[in-house]
Design a protein around this motif. Sequence first.
Motif, PDB file in Angstrom:
ATOM      1  N   ASP A   1       0.858  -1.182   0.000  1.00 39.95           N
ATOM      2  CA  ASP A   1       0.000   0.000   0.000  1.00 39.95           C
ATOM      3  C   ASP A   1       0.897   1.236   0.000  1.00 39.95           C
ATOM      4  O   ASP A   1       1.685   1.424   0.922  1.00 39.95           O
ATOM      5  N   PRO A   2       0.774   2.101  -1.005  1.00 40.51           N
ATOM      6  CA  PRO A   2       1.662   3.279  -1.062  1.00 40.51           C
ATOM      7  C   PRO A   2       1.385   4.301   0.029  1.00 40.51           C
ATOM      8  O   PRO A   2       2.218   5.184   0.257  1.00 40.51           O
ATOM      9  N   ASP A   3       0.243   4.174   0.701  1.00 42.44           N
ATOM     10  CA  ASP A   3      -0.098   5.136   1.753  1.00 42.44           C
ATOM     11  C   ASP A   3       0.101   4.568   3.153  1.00 42.44           C
ATOM     12  O   ASP A   3      -0.257   5.212   4.146  1.00 42.44           O
ATOM     13  N   ALA A   4       0.676   3.372   3.251  1.00 37.36           N
ATOM     14  CA  ALA A   4       0.927   2.779   4.560  1.00 37.36           C
ATOM     15  C   ALA A   4       2.008   3.571   5.299  1.00 37.36           C
ATOM     16  O   ALA A   4       2.880   4.201   4.694  1.00 37.36           O
ATOM     17  N   SER A   5       1.962   3.512   6.613  1.00 34.47           N
ATOM     18  CA  SER A   5       2.935   4.248   7.426  1.00 34.47           C
ATOM     19  C   SER A   5       4.325   3.642   7.306  1.00 34.47           C
ATOM     20  O   SER A   5       4.486   2.415   7.382  1.00 34.47           O
ATOM     21  N   PRO A   6       5.350   4.474   7.168  1.00 37.74           N
ATOM     22  CA  PRO A   6       6.722   3.965   7.192  1.00 37.74           C
ATOM     23  C   PRO A   6       7.083   3.267   8.491  1.00 37.74           C
ATOM     24  O   PRO A   6       8.070   2.532   8.548  1.00 37.74           O
ATOM     25  N   ALA A   7       6.270   3.466   9.540  1.00 32.43           N
ATOM     26  CA  ALA A   7       6.536   2.810  10.823  1.00 32.43           C
ATOM     27  C   ALA A   7       6.461   1.287  10.711  1.00 32.43           C
ATOM     28  O   ALA A   7       7.003   0.572  11.563  1.00 32.43           O
ATOM     29  N   LEU A   8       5.815   0.781   9.677  1.00 40.35           N
ATOM     30  CA  LEU A   8       5.724  -0.662   9.484  1.00 40.35           C
ATOM     31  C   LEU A   8       7.071  -1.281   9.124  1.00 40.35           C
ATOM     32  O   LEU A   8       7.304  -2.462   9.364  1.00 40.35           O
ATOM     33  N   PHE A   9       7.942  -0.483   8.529  1.00 37.82           N
ATOM     34  CA  PHE A   9       9.217  -1.007   8.044  1.00 37.82           C
ATOM     35  C   PHE A   9      10.227  -0.998   9.186  1.00 37.82           C
ATOM     36  O   PHE A   9      10.728   0.054   9.589  1.00 37.82           O
ATOM     37  N   ASN A  10      10.534  -2.192   9.728  1.00 40.18           N
ATOM     38  CA  ASN A  10      11.413  -2.229  10.900  1.00 40.18           C
ATOM     39  C   ASN A  10      12.145  -3.566  10.991  1.00 40.18           C
ATOM     40  O   ASN A  10      11.848  -4.402  11.844  1.00 40.18           O
ATOM     41  N   PRO A  11      13.114  -3.816  10.097  1.00 40.55           N
ATOM     42  CA  PRO A  11      13.896  -5.054  10.193  1.00 40.55           C
ATOM     43  C   PRO A  11      14.660  -5.105  11.513  1.00 40.55           C
ATOM     44  O   PRO A  11      15.248  -4.108  11.943  1.00 40.55           O
ATOM     45  N   THR A  12      14.637  -6.255  12.159  1.00 41.62           N
ATOM     46  CA  THR A  12      15.243  -6.387  13.485  1.00 41.62           C
ATOM     47  C   THR A  12      16.654  -6.953  13.460  1.00 41.62           C
ATOM     48  O   THR A  12      17.377  -6.856  14.454  1.00 41.62           O
ATOM     49  N   ASP A  13      17.050  -7.547  12.337  1.00 48.77           N
ATOM     50  CA  ASP A  13      18.383  -8.166  12.263  1.00 48.77           C
ATOM     51  C   ASP A  13      18.925  -8.072  10.840  1.00 48.77           C
ATOM     52  O   ASP A  13      19.417  -9.060  10.284  1.00 48.77           O
ATOM     53  N   LEU A  14      18.807  -6.908  10.250  1.00 52.15           N
ATOM     54  CA  LEU A  14      19.227  -6.712   8.856  1.00 52.15           C
ATOM     55  C   LEU A  14      20.690  -7.103   8.691  1.00 52.15           C
ATOM     56  O   LEU A  14      21.541  -6.654   9.458  1.00 52.15           O
ATOM     57  N   ASP A  15      20.967  -7.916   7.658  1.00 48.26           N
ATOM     58  CA  ASP A  15      22.333  -8.411   7.513  1.00 48.26           C
ATOM     59  C   ASP A  15      22.741  -8.514   6.045  1.00 48.26           C
ATOM     60  O   ASP A  15      22.800  -9.608   5.464  1.00 48.26           O
ATOM     61  N   PRO A  16      23.062  -7.378   5.404  1.00 53.16           N
ATOM     62  CA  PRO A  16      23.547  -7.431   4.012  1.00 53.16           C
ATOM     63  C   PRO A  16      24.823  -8.253   3.852  1.00 53.16           C
ATOM     64  O   PRO A  16      25.090  -8.763   2.757  1.00 53.16           O
ATOM     65  N   LYS A  17      25.598  -8.401   4.926  1.00 56.69           N
ATOM     66  CA  LYS A  17      26.789  -9.242   4.832  1.00 56.69           C
ATOM     67  C   LYS A  17      26.388 -10.691   4.589  1.00 56.69           C
ATOM     68  O   LYS A  17      27.064 -11.424   3.847  1.00 56.69           O
ATOM     69  N   GLN A  18      25.280 -11.112   5.212  1.00 60.14           N
ATOM     70  CA  GLN A  18      24.783 -12.466   4.959  1.00 60.14           C
ATOM     71  C   GLN A  18      24.326 -12.601   3.519  1.00 60.14           C
ATOM     72  O   GLN A  18      24.566 -13.631   2.874  1.00 60.14           O
ATOM     73  N   TRP A  19      23.649 -11.577   2.995  1.00 52.82           N
ATOM     74  CA  TRP A  19      23.223 -11.607   1.594  1.00 52.82           C
ATOM     75  C   TRP A  19      24.435 -11.824   0.687  1.00 52.82           C
ATOM     76  O   TRP A  19      24.411 -12.665  -0.208  1.00 52.82           O
ATOM     77  N   ALA A  20      25.467 -11.003   0.921  1.00 48.78           N
ATOM     78  CA  ALA A  20      26.655 -11.061   0.069  1.00 48.78           C
ATOM     79  C   ALA A  20      27.342 -12.417   0.166  1.00 48.78           C
ATOM     80  O   ALA A  20      27.795 -12.988  -0.837  1.00 48.78           O
ATOM     81  N   GLN A  21      27.435 -12.971   1.384  1.00 46.43           N
ATOM     82  CA  GLN A  21      28.080 -14.267   1.552  1.00 46.43           C
ATOM     83  C   GLN A  21      27.300 -15.365   0.833  1.00 46.43           C
ATOM     84  O   GLN A  21      27.891 -16.269   0.220  1.00 46.43           O
ATOM     85  N   SER A  22      25.962 -15.265   0.863  1.00 40.46           N
ATOM     86  CA  SER A  22      25.146 -16.254   0.167  1.00 40.46           C
ATOM     87  C   SER A  22      25.344 -16.168  -1.351  1.00 40.46           C
ATOM     88  O   SER A  22      25.324 -17.191  -2.043  1.00 40.46           O
TER      89      SER A  22
END
Length: 468
Positions: free
Chosen positions: A221-242
């Motif tokens: 939903d383009p009108d949803a609150s940005p407060a919904l977006f809240n990753p708790t353990d974001l890990d781009p290093k894991q992405w890169a390693q995969s």
Amino acid sequence: MIRSLRARLLVAVAALCLLAGGVSHAAAAPDPGDIPPGSELRNLAFNTPATQSSTAYDAPAAGATDNNRNGDFSSGSVTHTALEAEPYWQTDLKASKKLDKVIVWNRTDCCSGRLSNFWVIASDSPITSRSLAEARTKPGVTATRVASLSGPSAEVAVNRSARYIRIQLEGTEYLSLAEVQAFGDEVISPSPAAQKWVTDNPFGMFLHFNMSTYQNTQWADPDASPALFNPTDLDPKQWAQSMKDAGMTFGVLTAKHHDGFALWPTKYSDHDVAASPYKNGKGDIVREYVDAMHANGLKVGLYFSIWDRHNGNSTELVQNQLRELLTKYGPIDYLWFDGWGWHIPYSQIPYQPVRDMIRRVSPRTVVANNDHFGTLQTTDVIIYEVPIEGMPPASNDRPIDASATMDTNSTWFHTTSTGTPRSTDDITGNLAKATAGNALLLLNVGPDRSGRIPQDYVSRLKDVGAAH
């Protein structure tokens, strides 16, 4: 990402129907043997300034030069005049061009019989006469009459140099056109940089990670609150390693999807990561991703939706946000566009000014544009969405991106509908098919709400790397 709407918008390729009244059965186009492998004739009318005698139903003349031959009026790419005597549509090619043929595409949803008893008029001088008789008999003009169409289009031989093209009806009627194409001797060839990109980077990871996962839907939903977006353990290093474990050389992250939420702090919107709870509004996920990629020797790609359902659609917004992405984060190797052509027409946001801006600020960036028109006129790399179109052909001379889901349920963003990963054999088989056909395989993996790739996907990616 996959979308049912696009399935209705895909242009059906049909045989060109050549009829009486001066329509040629053999336009004097270049001999196919003279066109280099992988090349194509340039549509000289694309994005040229078009006008028409009147406009009705909010269907302007530019709808016939936007590269979209979809003849369904609801697609937003069909022109329409008022009911009037001898209505016309015309365009200016901006310079006199060698012109072999003009192809006129009709509506397909209804009213196809209206496009009858029309003239294709070509001239090096402006066609200013309102009267059909005057326009087609003016000195220096070539005029060809088409009595009727029995299919979606008619091809008219012109065989001259011309700058101006007009389509004009006899009698009193509405004039409605899906597209007008003009071809001469100009050819588009694959860019060496695009071909090198596909050859050197046969396998990459698509990372669909954005607001959709937090709303548990594929289209947020383009009108949803940005407060919904809240990753708790974001890990781009894991992405890169995969990626490395799988034998990949690059990734593509959804920096902005159709809902307009930006994963970087953009100056041009309040719908971004800076308005979310992530790192108390101080986070920049694009920065974390790029840094992890560079630290692991991987190349960086970004997905960017031209269609922005939160901020609206404008060339200025697109250029401003792209300039941020292409100048703040170091080299961006690959830029993957979506929503352009099939939803936001090139008559609204023209292709060439945006592509020229990218060349100025980031000349090394290769562009893949997911418009499904299958032409190099609007992309460096042609995209196949594998869940819709299947794998690209094995015999192919143009650089291709085969974008596929790793999920057996064909979801792109991770949601409760996301299934188990595809088998190792399935993935390596598609990789072999892609590389055999001058294509790369861009395999989508959606990080979950924590911001990490699920463990079963991590394990499968290691198996894929060991198997190829």
